[in-house]
Write a protein that holds these residues in place. Structure first.
Motif, PDB file in Angstrom:
ATOM      1  N   SER A  37      37.472 -60.061   6.431  1.00  0.00           N
ATOM      2  CA  SER A  37      36.050 -60.099   6.748  1.00  0.00           C
ATOM      3  C   SER A  37      35.676 -58.807   7.460  1.00  0.00           C
ATOM      4  CB  SER A  37      35.742 -61.292   7.656  1.00  0.00           C
ATOM      5  OG  SER A  37      36.324 -61.096   8.943  1.00  0.00           O
ATOM      6  N   LEU A  38      34.384 -58.484   7.482  1.00  0.00           N
ATOM      7  CA  LEU A  38      33.966 -57.241   8.132  1.00  0.00           C
ATOM      8  C   LEU A  38      34.277 -57.263   9.627  1.00  0.00           C
ATOM      9  CD1 LEU A  38      30.601 -56.385   6.349  1.00  0.00           C
ATOM     10  CD2 LEU A  38      32.820 -55.250   6.096  1.00  0.00           C
ATOM     11  N   GLU A  39      34.184 -58.444  10.263  1.00  0.00           N
ATOM     12  CA  GLU A  39      34.553 -58.536  11.679  1.00  0.00           C
ATOM     13  C   GLU A  39      36.030 -58.202  11.871  1.00  0.00           C
ATOM     14  OE1 GLU A  39      30.851 -60.851  11.207  1.00  0.00           O
ATOM     15  OE2 GLU A  39      32.757 -60.808  10.122  1.00  0.00           O
ATOM     16  N   ASP A  67      29.108 -60.824  13.619  1.00  0.00           N
ATOM     17  CA  ASP A  67      29.223 -61.904  14.597  1.00  0.00           C
ATOM     18  C   ASP A  67      29.955 -61.357  15.827  1.00  0.00           C
ATOM     19  OD1 ASP A  67      29.706 -64.166  16.085  1.00  0.00           O
ATOM     20  OD2 ASP A  67      30.217 -65.414  14.365  1.00  0.00           O
ATOM     21  N   TRP A  68      29.170 -60.731  16.715  1.00  0.00           N
ATOM     22  CA  TRP A  68      29.773 -60.034  17.847  1.00  0.00           C
ATOM     23  C   TRP A  68      30.370 -60.982  18.868  1.00  0.00           C
ATOM     24  CZ3 TRP A  68      31.128 -55.212  17.700  1.00  0.00           C
ATOM     25  CH2 TRP A  68      30.489 -54.366  16.769  1.00  0.00           C
ATOM     26  N   MET A 124      34.185 -60.320  19.883  1.00  0.00           N
ATOM     27  CA  MET A 124      34.580 -59.974  21.241  1.00  0.00           C
ATOM     28  C   MET A 124      35.477 -61.048  21.847  1.00  0.00           C
ATOM     29  SD  MET A 124      33.278 -56.998  21.692  1.00  0.00           S
ATOM     30  CE  MET A 124      33.319 -56.657  23.444  1.00  0.00           C
ATOM     31  N   ALA A 125      35.182 -62.315  21.553  1.00  0.00           N
ATOM     32  CA  ALA A 125      36.021 -63.396  22.076  1.00  0.00           C
ATOM     33  C   ALA A 125      37.428 -63.303  21.524  1.00  0.00           C
ATOM     34  CB  ALA A 125      35.395 -64.753  21.736  1.00  0.00           C
ATOM     35  N   LEU A 127      43.215 -61.746  22.128  1.00  0.00           N
ATOM     36  CA  LEU A 127      44.348 -60.997  21.586  1.00  0.00           C
ATOM     37  C   LEU A 127      44.774 -59.831  22.479  1.00  0.00           C
ATOM     38  CD1 LEU A 127      43.215 -60.848  17.833  1.00  0.00           C
ATOM     39  CD2 LEU A 127      45.009 -62.308  18.816  1.00  0.00           C
ATOM     40  N   GLY A 128      44.042 -59.592  23.555  1.00  0.00           N
ATOM     41  CA  GLY A 128      44.380 -58.476  24.433  1.00  0.00           C
ATOM     42  C   GLY A 128      44.050 -57.126  23.837  1.00  0.00           C
ATOM     43  N   THR A 129      43.025 -57.076  22.972  1.00  0.00           N
ATOM     44  CA  THR A 129      42.680 -55.819  22.296  1.00  0.00           C
ATOM     45  C   THR A 129      41.229 -55.417  22.534  1.00  0.00           C
ATOM     46  OG1 THR A 129      42.171 -57.057  20.262  1.00  0.00           O
ATOM     47  CG2 THR A 129      44.397 -56.142  20.461  1.00  0.00           C
ATOM     48  N   GLN A 130      40.575 -55.982  23.547  1.00  0.00           N
ATOM     49  CA  GLN A 130      39.166 -55.673  23.756  1.00  0.00           C
ATOM     50  C   GLN A 130      38.955 -54.207  24.116  1.00  0.00           C
ATOM     51  OE1 GLN A 130      37.200 -57.890  26.866  1.00  0.00           O
ATOM     52  NE2 GLN A 130      35.218 -57.733  25.846  1.00  0.00           N
ATOM     53  N   ARG A 131      39.854 -53.633  24.903  1.00  0.00           N
ATOM     54  CA  ARG A 131      39.698 -52.228  25.270  1.00  0.00           C
ATOM     55  C   ARG A 131      39.801 -51.336  24.039  1.00  0.00           C
ATOM     56  NH1 ARG A 131      43.458 -50.602  30.029  1.00  0.00           N
ATOM     57  NH2 ARG A 131      42.074 -52.061  31.077  1.00  0.00           N
ATOM     58  N   ARG A 132      40.710 -51.658  23.135  1.00  0.00           N
ATOM     59  CA  ARG A 132      40.853 -50.869  21.903  1.00  0.00           C
ATOM     60  C   ARG A 132      39.622 -51.015  21.011  1.00  0.00           C
ATOM     61  NH1 ARG A 132      47.145 -52.585  20.900  1.00  0.00           N
ATOM     62  NH2 ARG A 132      46.605 -54.084  22.540  1.00  0.00           N
ATOM     63  N   LEU A 133      39.089 -52.232  20.969  1.00  0.00           N
ATOM     64  CA  LEU A 133      37.877 -52.457  20.181  1.00  0.00           C
ATOM     65  C   LEU A 133      36.709 -51.654  20.749  1.00  0.00           C
ATOM     66  CD1 LEU A 133      36.464 -54.255  17.938  1.00  0.00           C
ATOM     67  CD2 LEU A 133      35.864 -55.791  19.807  1.00  0.00           C
ATOM     68  N   CYS A 134      36.516 -51.739  22.047  1.00  0.00           N
ATOM     69  CA  CYS A 134      35.396 -51.038  22.680  1.00  0.00           C
ATOM     70  C   CYS A 134      35.553 -49.523  22.571  1.00  0.00           C
ATOM     71  CB  CYS A 134      35.281 -51.452  24.143  1.00  0.00           C
ATOM     72  SG  CYS A 134      34.678 -53.141  24.381  1.00  0.00           S
TER      73      CYS A 134
END
Length: 375
Positions: free
Chosen positions: A224-226, A261-262, A266-267, A272-279
């Motif tokens: 999916s795009l997300e 679907d942000w 983000m949730a 997964l402990g990857t929010q910093r990498r995503l941001c």
């Protein structure tokens, strides 16, 4: 670099053309421009941008070079796309579910045109329990195992035994690299999107949220795009964002689909402990390509002071014009990986893996660099 960024940026054609023409008011080092475009895998976007905005400003030799590069890229993309469709038909005959990603699927999903996003291999994801069957399909199609080297040697039964060990126990192995010599095609057969020492969680969520993509006359299932956005961010971070094309992919996705679907994305990243990498990936796309920050994450991005300090060395490396890959075992690269990971357990797992691979002196260098990093 301003000219290259202007050609690669998404958005309205007229706005892009105006930026390109403004850059061309200054003297252009065409040799360096072509080198950087090739290094960062954005030659087609450079060619399209210049042709659209100011074809008369491009020297004849550069136009010829761009045309040659485009011809080679298009032929390669069509060849690999044909091979992908043929392989997927083979997998379907054996009832093996395979998710193609990157390569022709990414080019079609994000750019709407195979010719605008170069790729040199095919990436396929299978479930753990299907790796041996998928490998058997590829070997029957004339592929040979290249890497890992320990798997490539030996007779077929020994190869299969070693693959089983890698899939079930290895902390570093997450793919097999295979080569088809007659058709000159490289395939990466993945059972995980990233090695466990970088991303230890189960990749099952990638199978639970799929999108359909039309490729030729076929409809394929892929991330999916997300999930694609998540993958692009963690993959780019793994390689310290050394290629402009990786950030460009993100920018085109964000520009085309601001309605993702942000909340779910983000949730999941937090879990997964990857929010910093995503941001960080989103921050880089916004900073380099002026892509608007999605409203649901704008506040989140603004409250993260760590993003600027993480992004600065990345952008400096891209914008200084050096165009050189950095050794991923260099102390600065190790410090970046430690800083971009949010959880102590993930950092420890990553450092332990590297400590097993290198000389003791290198570990001491890492310790000094990481100690001075703001974690």
């Amino acid at each position: 670099m301003r000219l290259l960024l202007s050609c690669a940026r998404p958005g309205p054609v007229e706005q892009q053309a105006a930026c390109i023409r403004a850059c061309l008011q200054d003297a252009v080092d065409w040799s360096l421009l072509c080198h950087l475009a090739q290094h960062h895998h954005v030659v087609p976007l450079l060619s399209r941008g210049l042709q659209t905005a100011a074809p008369q400003a491009v020297p004849a030799a550069v136009r010829r070079w761009l045309d040659e590069q485009m011809h080679v890229s298009i032929q390669s993309s069509l060849h690999l796309t044909r091979e992908l469709l043929q392989l997927l038909a083979r997998f379907q005959q054996r009832n093996i579910q395979v998710l193609p990603y990157k390569g022709p699927v990414l080019a079609t999903s994000l750019y709407g045109d195979l010719s605008l996003r170069p790729f040199g291999d095919l990436d396929l994801l299978v479930r753990d329990q299907d790796v041996l069957q998928a490998l058997d399909v590829l070997l029957a199609a004339g592929y040979q195992i290249l890497r890992p080297a320990a798997v490539a040697t030996g007779e077929r039964p020994l190869q299969m035994k070693r693959v089983c060990h890698l899939v079930s126990r290895s902390s570093w192995a997450y793919q097999l690299v295979l080569w088809q010599p007659a058709r000159q095609v490289l395939v990466e057969l993945h059972w995980r999107p990233l090695p466990r020492y970088v991303f230890p969680a189960s990749p099952q969520f990638l199978w639970e949220d799929l999108d359909a993509v039309s490729l030729g006359n076929e409809v394929l299932l892929t991330f999916s795009l997300e999930n694609l956005l998540w993958f692009l961010c963690v993959h780019g971070a793994k390689h310290r964002w050394q290629r402009l094309s990786w950030i460009c992919d993100l920018a085109h996705l964000l520009e085309a689909r601001p309605d993702l679907d942000w909340s779910k994305l983000m949730a999941r990243a937090r879990a997964l402990g990857t929010q910093r990498r995503l941001c960080l990936g989103i921050f880089l796309a916004h900073s380099l390509f002026q892509v608007p920050l999605p409203r649901p994450v704008e506040h989140q991005m603004g409250s993260r002071a760590d993003l600027g300090s993480l992004a600065r060395p990345v952008m400096a490396g891209l914008l200084d014009g050096a165009g050189q890959d950095e050794d991923l075992l260099h102390p600065a690269a190790v410090a970046f990986q430690v800083r971009v990971m949010e959880r102590l357990a993930d950092r420890g797992r990553y450092l332990l893996h590297l400590a097993r691979k290198v000389a003791p002196g290198a570990v001491a260098d890492w310790a000094r660099t990481v100690r001075h990093a703001s974690l």
